[in-house]
Design an enzyme around this catalytic site. Structure first.
Site, PDB file in Angstrom:
ATOM      1  N   ASP A  12       0.851  -1.173   0.000  1.00  0.00           N
ATOM      2  CA  ASP A  12       0.000   0.000   0.000  1.00  0.00           C
ATOM      3  C   ASP A  12       0.897   1.236   0.000  1.00  0.00           C
ATOM      4  OD1 ASP A  12      -2.462   1.563   0.514  1.00  0.00           O
ATOM      5  OD2 ASP A  12      -1.551   1.863   2.479  1.00  0.00           O
ATOM      6  N   LEU A  13       0.337   2.394  -0.356  1.00  0.00           N
ATOM      7  CA  LEU A  13       1.131   3.618  -0.431  1.00  0.00           C
ATOM      8  C   LEU A  13       0.767   4.599   0.678  1.00  0.00           C
ATOM      9  CD1 LEU A  13       1.044   4.138  -4.323  1.00  0.00           C
ATOM     10  CD2 LEU A  13       2.821   3.021  -2.947  1.00  0.00           C
ATOM     11  N   ASP A  14      -0.416   5.220   0.594  1.00  0.00           N
ATOM     12  CA  ASP A  14      -0.830   6.227   1.569  1.00  0.00           C
ATOM     13  C   ASP A  14      -0.886   5.658   2.982  1.00  0.00           C
ATOM     14  OD1 ASP A  14      -1.155   8.208  -0.387  1.00  0.00           O
ATOM     15  OD2 ASP A  14      -3.238   7.635  -0.763  1.00  0.00           O
ATOM     16  N   ASP A  67      -1.285  -0.431   5.936  1.00  0.00           N
ATOM     17  CA  ASP A  67      -1.650   0.134   7.238  1.00  0.00           C
ATOM     18  C   ASP A  67      -3.108  -0.069   7.597  1.00  0.00           C
ATOM     19  OD1 ASP A  67      -3.263   3.081   6.997  1.00  0.00           O
ATOM     20  OD2 ASP A  67      -2.367   2.289   5.169  1.00  0.00           O
TER      21      ASP A  67
END
Length: 236
Positions: free
Chosen positions: A18-20, A188
């Site tokens: 995941d990024l954000d 996250d």
């Protein structure tokens, strides 16, 4: 110390990330982008800037658009663009300004501040496994400067389905050219990332920077507070 519930490191052949809020905190970037958009509206659409004079008002209309147009829930760029267009229209300004406003917003949204552990951890993981970015958001890995570390990127907008749908996880594994059960997904969000990855048959690493308690049934294979600890646990 990581909470290693059942991680099988030899099984891992690729890592999806995941990024954000996994590699950088997303809200500082969003808030800067909203400020740039507001400046644009003040200059080119003053009625809209006055009617939607704070970020809360713009977010409210964005949420309304999302509720009325659920087909845009997987496409955050179009959702944002449509919310700007609607705000302009409601204020009596030119709705065609939405394109220019969104372009400024989007460019600023790509200015992210990485967590201190992110870049080194990505480099260490990329040296060992192919990495695939897997995001519901609209950050661009090449624009933010980490594209060279990834084999591929898949987003909800392009794919047409968003996490936690198992199909997007399977598609990410296909991009890595490995079976889904050999992928470790790192993220996250407990529901979108972890429950989604587990439902797709992957191993899951929960980056729990905020110290929340796990409350969603089957736990992640490993829980860490930052990516450096994950790398140490993985031996990379």
């Amino acid at each position: 110390m990581p909470k290693n519930h059942s991680l099988d490191i030899p099984l891992i052949q690729a890592v999806t990330l995941d990024l954000d809020d996994t590699l950088w905190p997303v809200w500082p970037a969003i808030e800067r982008a909203e400020a740039v958009l507001h400046e644009f509206l003040q200059q080119h659409a003053p009625a809209t800037a006055q009617l939607f004079g704070d970020a809360k008002a713009l977010r409210l209309i964005r949420n309304q658009v999302g509720e009325e147009m659920p087909e845009l829930q997987h496409d955050l760029s179009e959702l944002r663009r449509e919310s700007i267009r609607r705000a302009l229209r409601q204020a009596g300004d030119d709705p065609t300004l939405a394109e220019a406003g969104f372009d400024l917003f989007f460019a600023e949204r790509q200015r992210v501040d990485f967590y201190a552990d992110a870049i080194d951890s990505l480099e260490r993981m990329a040296a060992r496994w192919p990495l695939v970015a897997l995001s519901n958001g609209n950050a661009d890995i090449h624009t933010v400067g980490i594209g060279h570390l990834f084999k591929a990127k898949i987003g909800a907008r392009e794919f047409g389905r968003a996490k936690p749908d198992a199909h997007i996880f399977h598609a990410a594994a296909a991009l890595a050219e490995v079976p889904s059960q050999t992928v470790l997904h790192v993220g996250d969000d407990a529901a979108l990332d972890i429950v989604g990855a587990l439902g797709a048959g992957m191993q899951a690493a929960w980056v729990n920077r905020t110290g929340h308690a796990w409350a969603l049934g089957q736990p992640p294979h490993i829980e860490v507070t930052e990516l450096g600890t994950l790398c140490e646990a993985l031996g990379c």
